[in-house]
Scaffold this active site. Structure first.
Site, short mmCIF file in Angstrom:
data_model
loop_
_atom_site.label_atom_id
_atom_site.label_comp_id
_atom_site.label_asym_id
_atom_site.label_seq_id
_atom_site.Cartn_x
_atom_site.Cartn_y
_atom_site.Cartn_z
N GLU A 80 5.64 -1.81 -7.69
CA GLU A 80 4.95 -2.90 -7.02
C GLU A 80 4.20 -2.43 -5.77
OE1 GLU A 80 7.50 -6.20 -6.11
OE2 GLU A 80 5.80 -7.53 -5.77
N ASP A 81 4.80 -1.52 -5.05
CA ASP A 81 4.26 -1.21 -3.73
C ASP A 81 3.61 0.17 -3.60
OD1 ASP A 81 5.11 -3.67 -2.92
OD2 ASP A 81 7.03 -2.95 -2.17
#
Ligand code: MN
Length: 630
Positions: A80-81
């Protein structure tokens, strides 16, 4: 790994000590990848990003989860990051680890929609929250995904104050109302309590302030008190030569105490803020242990419950007593045997929380007991792949969760179609459904919907349900509505036909038709098997009743015999035209045939036979195939 340059800190090394070398290598590989990918990233608090996954992973390791969950803990935010692709993880790690990381990323993308509305409309909120919990479960193919997500949330909520102000309340409420109950269902009681207690003051600041005031002086360091009491009790029991199988204690969390005060009205009647559980080998040891504890602490009169001598209705057995320690702290103490404990944990009690926690008809209901029991076992267990996939299949095989374009969640049985979806929203939407879009694309109405798809119903003003739908719909709700609609529609046709027949007969006696209300009144007084005008008309329309029977009821004072003498042939024969019995027919108005005339039938457009005189001009030149000899 070079021994000269320590790649991992002492804390991590300590935390992973219990894993065998092979597993530890995998975990460390995960840590190193995460560290590299998160390099340079900062948390809102200003600390290095990697500190968060490290805390999550180490907490999972400490709580005895398997090495894959721990490795996934380190990696849980890289998809996600950071720029990491899921395929990289699949290449580098065990596919199960990759799946858990994938799953956590997926769960993170499910967000509650309409946040403002959810927290302003209580009922809407509860419905949505319940659905949200279900959808979280449904998209979680492996329970470890959910477990990891909960530990992630736990760490995030510890640093909740760094969130932007406007997000804090929502985040805290979401933690209490959604994540804590999930933790509870998974049998993760400690995580549940922590999630609630860390969020309480942010989620409901006013209630929290009031609560703190109400328990001032009553709720001081309960954990410490429990920790102090445990060895005391243990020592005393040992001195009495009672074999202790297990001894544990817990302090009620603030939030759960607050909820209990709300239910009970006062903190003064709540005795289980601190509790101890003693498990011993035999029933006689239960009573001996009770004696030892009562000689050690002052029992509170009237607060001893012997559920061994007198088990609860659900079979629960145990001895409960409430005592005061030297500092006047009140404890609840439960004493039971191992067998009673098993029964309480996995039998009766689970049934109890089944009922309490899952009030809506949910897919989880029937399986909740197994789910919790098995997840409890999941800790300390290394390879439970089969069991896990079976478990989740059982749980979610039957249901899907789809969204309306506004973001409301609709849950339906697997295989449900847009028709089922439409009827679930509203029967009138179902009745008017002409088409549907799934994820923006127009689809046939028999297309099965999958979980997390957005379904939009296209409705027409004059559209009607089709009997074809009955072949592919899945819900009984849709089935009932469609059947009712079809029945009613058919009924309308039959009423019209019945009324026409009745009007014809009435005309023959020069009688005016009654108003429906008057007709109903006459029918009510009668012995007709049909209790209303409309049902009688249906019966006539269907040919189940003769018009004369109804006429006699409707005009009780009219002398039909005399009238019959006036026009005998007409009535008798018109009623007895064998061919026309039970067939919709009308006497043509153009030539007004009498039964004594030579007549012929003309099959009209609506399959109503018009009866004409053979000599009638209007049927000259009519299509031969439409003419019926009578
Ligand atoms: Mn995270």
């Amino acid at each position: 790994m070079s021994p000269k340059q320590p790649l991992i800190g002492r804390k991590i090394e300590e935390g992973l000590k219990r894993f065998p070398l092979e597993e530890r290598e995998q975990i460390i590989k995960a840590y190193l990848l995460a560290k590299e990918r998160h390099f340079g990233q900062k948390r809102r608090s200003g600390t290095a990003y990697i500190a968060h996954p490290v805390r999550v992973a180490l907490e999972l390791a400490r709580d005895n989860y398997d090495y894959r969950t721990v490795a996934a803990g380190f990696l849980h935010d890289v998809l996600e990051d950071t720029k990491t692709e899921s395929s990289e993880i699949t290449k580098l790690f065990d596919p199960e680890i990759a799946r858990i990381v994938d799953g956590v990323t997926k769960v993170s993308t499910i967000k509650l929609k309409n946040k403002a509305k959810i927290f302003s409309d209580h009922r809407h909120f509860l419905d949505q929250v319940d659905n949200y919990r279900k959808i979280l479960f449904a998209t979680t193919s492996d329970p470890r995904v959910m477990i990891l997500k909960l530990y992630d949330r736990l760490d995030n909520v510890r640093t909740i104050r760094w969130l932007p102000q406007r997000k804090i309340v929502f985040y805290a409420r979401e933690t209490i109302e959604i994540f804590a109950p999930i933790a509870e269902r998974l049998g993760m009681g400690l995580v549940k309590t922590k999630l609630e207690d860390l969020s309480f003051r942010y989620a409901y600041p006013q209630d929290y302030a009031k609560f703190k005031k109400s328990i001032a002086g009553l709720y001081k360091n309960p954990e410490e008190n429990v920790a102090r009491m445990l060895p005391e009790v243990k020592k005393a029991l040992r001195r009495a030569k009672i074999k202790v199988i297990s001894l544990s204690g817990r302090a009620k969390g603030e939030y759960s105490l607050y909820k209990k005060i709300e239910r009970k009205g006062s903190v003064n009647t709540i005795y289980d803020i601190m509790a101890l559980r003693v498990i011993v080998a035999s029933i006689s040891d239960c009573y001996r242990a009770l004696g030892v504890i009562h000689s050690l602490y002052e029992p509170i009169p009237g607060e001893i419950d012997d559920y061994i001598a007198k088990p609860k209705k659900n079979g629960y057995r145990s001895i409960h007593t409430t005592i005061k320690d030297q500092k006047h702290n009140i404890f609840e103490i439960q004493i039971r045997t191992e067998e009673m404990h098993e029964q309480a944990e996995y039998g009766a009690n689970t049934a109890h929380w089944n009922y309490k926690e899952i009030s809506h008809g949910s897919a989880l209901k029937g399986h909740a007991e197994d789910w919790t029991k098995e997840l409890e076992k999941l800790k300390n267990i290394k390879n439970k792949k089969e069991f896990l996939s079976e478990l989740t299949e059982q749980l979610f095989a039957e249901q899907i969760f789809a969204f309306t374009p506004k973001g409301d969640i609709i849950n339906l049985p697997v295989g449900s179609t847009p028709i089922d979806f439409a009827y679930r929203i509203h029967s009138s939407l179902g009745n008017r459904c002409t088409g549907a879009r799934i994820n923006g694309r127009i689809v046939p109405l028999n297309t099965p919907i999958n979980t997390s798809e957005v379904v939009e119903i296209i409705a027409g003003k004059a559209a009607n349900p089709s009997s074809d739908w009955l072949r592919f719909i899945k819900t009984s709700q849709a089935r009932q509505h469609i059947r009712a609609f079809l029945r009613q529609n058919q009924e309308e046709e039959l009423i019209a036909a019945g009324k026409m027949k009745l009007a014809e007969s009435a005309e023959k006696f020069s009688l005016e038709l009654l108003s429906p209300t008057e007709a109903d009144r006459q029918i009510e007084k009668s012995r007709l098997p049909y209790n209303s005008y409309s049902r009688s008309l249906v019966a006539i329309g269907e040919g189940a009743m003769r018009t004369m029977s109804l006429l006699r009821v409707l005009y009780p004072k009219f002398n039909f015999s005399n009238a019959r003498e006036a026009k005998p042939a007409q009535i008798e024969e018109a009623e007895n035209l064998d061919l026309l019995k039970n067939i919709r027919h009308e006497f043509a108005k153009c030539c007004k045939p009498k039964p004594s005339d030579k007549i012929i039938g003309y099959l009209g457009r609506e399959h109503i036979i018009k009866v004409h005189k053979i000599s009638c001009k209007r049927i000259k030149g009519a299509e031969q195939r439409r003419l019926i000899e009578l």
